[in-house]
Each structure stands twice: as C-alpha cells, then as structure tokens.
Design a protein around this motif. Structure first.
Motif, PDB file in Angstrom:
ATOM      1  N   LEU A  44      45.006  36.817  57.338  1.00  6.06           N
ATOM      2  CA  LEU A  44      46.418  36.915  57.661  1.00  6.06           C
ATOM      3  C   LEU A  44      47.204  36.777  56.369  1.00  6.06           C
ATOM      4  CD1 LEU A  44      48.554  37.006  59.967  1.00  6.06           C
ATOM      5  CD2 LEU A  44      48.461  34.513  59.962  1.00  6.06           C
ATOM      6  N   LEU A  45      47.995  37.794  56.044  1.00  5.17           N
ATOM      7  CA  LEU A  45      48.860  37.736  54.870  1.00  5.17           C
ATOM      8  C   LEU A  45      50.255  37.369  55.357  1.00  5.17           C
ATOM      9  CD1 LEU A  45      47.762  40.955  52.937  1.00  5.17           C
ATOM     10  CD2 LEU A  45      46.986  38.620  52.605  1.00  5.17           C
ATOM     11  N   VAL A  46      50.792  36.265  54.863  1.00  5.78           N
ATOM     12  CA  VAL A  46      52.094  35.765  55.305  1.00  5.78           C
ATOM     13  C   VAL A  46      53.040  35.724  54.115  1.00  5.78           C
ATOM     14  CG1 VAL A  46      53.310  33.850  56.393  1.00  5.78           C
ATOM     15  CG2 VAL A  46      50.949  34.331  57.025  1.00  5.78           C
ATOM     16  N   VAL A  67      50.571  44.171  48.646  1.00  3.81           N
ATOM     17  CA  VAL A  67      49.444  43.303  48.286  1.00  3.81           C
ATOM     18  C   VAL A  67      48.166  43.794  48.969  1.00  3.81           C
ATOM     19  CG1 VAL A  67      48.485  40.983  48.625  1.00  3.81           C
ATOM     20  CG2 VAL A  67      50.799  41.264  47.720  1.00  3.81           C
ATOM     21  N   ALA A  68      48.257  44.175  50.237  1.00  4.83           N
ATOM     22  CA  ALA A  68      47.083  44.679  50.962  1.00  4.83           C
ATOM     23  C   ALA A  68      46.537  45.939  50.301  1.00  4.83           C
ATOM     24  CB  ALA A  68      47.437  44.947  52.420  1.00  4.83           C
ATOM     25  N   MET A  69      47.422  46.845  49.921  1.00  2.00           N
ATOM     26  CA  MET A  69      46.971  48.084  49.271  1.00  2.00           C
ATOM     27  C   MET A  69      46.379  47.800  47.896  1.00  2.00           C
ATOM     28  SD  MET A  69      47.464  50.587  51.343  1.00  2.00           S
ATOM     29  CE  MET A  69      47.192  49.576  52.771  1.00  2.00           C
ATOM     30  N   ALA A  70      47.012  46.913  47.130  1.00  2.00           N
ATOM     31  CA  ALA A  70      46.496  46.567  45.800  1.00  2.00           C
ATOM     32  C   ALA A  70      45.146  45.867  45.901  1.00  2.00           C
ATOM     33  CB  ALA A  70      47.498  45.683  45.060  1.00  2.00           C
ATOM     34  N   GLY A  71      44.940  45.103  46.969  1.00  2.00           N
ATOM     35  CA  GLY A  71      43.672  44.405  47.175  1.00  2.00           C
ATOM     36  C   GLY A  71      42.649  45.226  47.921  1.00  2.00           C
ATOM     37  N   LYS A  72      42.962  46.504  48.165  1.00  2.00           N
ATOM     38  CA  LYS A  72      42.062  47.438  48.851  1.00  2.00           C
ATOM     39  C   LYS A  72      41.631  46.924  50.224  1.00  2.00           C
ATOM     40  CE  LYS A  72      40.318  49.583  44.639  1.00  2.00           C
ATOM     41  NZ  LYS A  72      41.462  49.252  43.846  1.00  2.00           N
ATOM     42  N   VAL A 100      44.780  41.804  58.036  1.00  2.00           N
ATOM     43  CA  VAL A 100      44.047  42.789  57.241  1.00  2.00           C
ATOM     44  C   VAL A 100      42.566  42.419  57.222  1.00  2.00           C
ATOM     45  CG1 VAL A 100      46.052  43.242  55.770  1.00  2.00           C
ATOM     46  CG2 VAL A 100      44.366  41.563  55.038  1.00  2.00           C
ATOM     47  N   ILE A 101      41.751  43.392  56.855  1.00  2.00           N
ATOM     48  CA  ILE A 101      40.334  43.133  56.589  1.00  2.00           C
ATOM     49  C   ILE A 101      40.104  43.496  55.134  1.00  2.00           C
ATOM     50  CG2 ILE A 101      37.967  43.875  57.011  1.00  2.00           C
ATOM     51  CD1 ILE A 101      38.575  44.143  59.885  1.00  2.00           C
ATOM     52  N   GLY A 102      39.550  42.552  54.388  1.00  2.00           N
ATOM     53  CA  GLY A 102      39.333  42.813  52.983  1.00  2.00           C
ATOM     54  C   GLY A 102      38.553  41.714  52.312  1.00  2.00           C
ATOM     55  N   ASP A 103      38.588  41.746  50.996  1.00  2.00           N
ATOM     56  CA  ASP A 103      37.875  40.805  50.145  1.00  2.00           C
ATOM     57  C   ASP A 103      38.859  39.741  49.656  1.00  2.00           C
ATOM     58  OD1 ASP A 103      35.491  40.056  48.513  1.00  2.00           O
ATOM     59  OD2 ASP A 103      36.896  40.485  46.877  1.00  2.00           O
ATOM     60  N   ARG A 104      38.512  38.464  49.846  1.00  2.00           N
ATOM     61  CA  ARG A 104      39.403  37.363  49.496  1.00  2.00           C
ATOM     62  C   ARG A 104      39.771  37.369  48.015  1.00  2.00           C
ATOM     63  NH1 ARG A 104      36.734  31.939  50.661  1.00  2.00           N
ATOM     64  NH2 ARG A 104      35.527  32.579  48.871  1.00  2.00           N
ATOM     65  N   LEU A 124      42.265  40.162  47.218  1.00  2.00           N
ATOM     66  CA  LEU A 124      43.577  39.897  47.807  1.00  2.00           C
ATOM     67  C   LEU A 124      44.282  38.742  47.102  1.00  2.00           C
ATOM     68  CD1 LEU A 124      42.767  40.475  51.560  1.00  2.00           C
ATOM     69  CD2 LEU A 124      44.395  41.768  50.177  1.00  2.00           C
ATOM     70  N   ARG A 125      43.542  37.714  46.707  1.00  2.00           N
ATOM     71  CA  ARG A 125      44.163  36.603  45.966  1.00  2.00           C
ATOM     72  C   ARG A 125      44.714  37.081  44.637  1.00  2.00           C
ATOM     73  NH1 ARG A 125      40.467  31.370  47.124  1.00  2.00           N
ATOM     74  NH2 ARG A 125      41.517  30.792  49.042  1.00  2.00           N
ATOM     75  N   THR A 126      43.964  37.939  43.959  1.00  2.00           N
ATOM     76  CA  THR A 126      44.433  38.485  42.693  1.00  2.00           C
ATOM     77  C   THR A 126      45.710  39.292  42.906  1.00  2.00           C
ATOM     78  OG1 THR A 126      42.176  38.574  41.840  1.00  2.00           O
ATOM     79  CG2 THR A 126      43.805  39.956  40.740  1.00  2.00           C
ATOM     80  N   ALA A 127      45.718  40.129  43.938  1.00  2.00           N
ATOM     81  CA  ALA A 127      46.889  40.959  44.219  1.00  2.00           C
ATOM     82  C   ALA A 127      48.090  40.122  44.659  1.00  2.00           C
ATOM     83  CB  ALA A 127      46.546  41.986  45.289  1.00  2.00           C
ATOM     84  N   ALA A 128      47.862  39.025  45.364  1.00  2.00           N
ATOM     85  CA  ALA A 128      48.942  38.193  45.894  1.00  2.00           C
ATOM     86  C   ALA A 128      49.455  37.173  44.890  1.00  2.00           C
ATOM     87  CB  ALA A 128      48.463  37.479  47.157  1.00  2.00           C
ATOM     88  N   SER A 129      48.748  36.991  43.801  1.00  2.00           N
ATOM     89  CA  SER A 129      49.106  35.976  42.812  1.00  2.00           C
ATOM     90  C   SER A 129      50.533  36.176  42.301  1.00  2.00           C
ATOM     91  CB  SER A 129      48.122  36.036  41.642  1.00  2.00           C
ATOM     92  OG  SER A 129      48.467  35.096  40.668  1.00  2.00           O
ATOM     93  N   GLY A 130      51.351  35.145  42.472  1.00  2.00           N
ATOM     94  CA  GLY A 130      52.722  35.186  41.973  1.00  2.00           C
ATOM     95  C   GLY A 130      53.694  36.005  42.790  1.00  2.00           C
TER      96      GLY A 130
END
Length: 104
Positions: free
Chosen positions: A35-37, A49-54, A69-73, A76-82
């Motif tokens: 869940l991306l919040v 962020v979801a698209m950047a994290g594939k 979303v379904i993806g790799d943690r 997604l953490r890298t894409a969501a950083s900051g």
C-alpha cells in the motif's frame, strides 16, 4: 469515589508489544502487494513512485490518494525516498479482497 488504576509496568509492556505487532503487521513484504500512502494526499505522486519502482497498479487503496501495488520493496523504497510516500503492507482486512480467488 472509587479509583481504579493499573500497575505501570504491565501497561507499558502491553503498549510496547502492541506497537511491535503493529509495526510487524504493516511492514511491507520484500515482494508482493503493498500500500502506497501519500502524506500529501496527491495520487499523482503515488502513481509516479509506482511507475518509477516498476510496480503494477492494482487498485485504489482505503486511504485518500493511496494505491495498492504489486512490486519489489527495495525498488519502491528507492523511488519513494524523499517524496512523502509511506510504503506499507496491504493487509486484506484493510484493503479488501480485490481479485477473484482470494488474492490481492
């Protein structure tokens, strides 16, 4: 007047245990449904962020602007950083059973 008070030590221990269990329950899996919040409420930031994290977008989440979303943690953490996006697990109790067959 009757006063009721609990001993401090057991109350503190129960609070710590509840906090630990909540953190464990909401920790995102290494790979799977998450869940991306957005803290800002902007759904566009979540999609970016979801698209950047594939990650694959599944559905809108239960919170305003959130997405399941379904993806790799790690990706997604890298894409969501900051960017003000929280990455949580997507428990069925909170997010609902969206797909046939009982999988999220």
């Amino acid at each position: 007047m009757i006063r009721f008070s609990l001993p401090l030590a057991p109350v503190c221990q129960l609070s710590v245990a509840a906090t630990i269990l909540t953190v464990i329950a909401l920790s995102p899996p290494q790979r799977g449904a998450m869940l991306l919040v957005p803290l800002t409420g902007q759904i566009a930031a979540v999609v970016n962020v979801a698209m950047a994290g594939k990650a694959a977008l599944l559905a809108q989440g239960p919170l305003p602007g959130s997405m399941i979303v379904i993806g790799d943690r790690a990706a997604l953490r890298t894409a969501a950083s900051g960017r003000g996006i929280l990455l949580l697990s997507a428990p069925r109790a909170l997010c609902g059973d969206r797909a046939a067959g009982g999988t999220v």
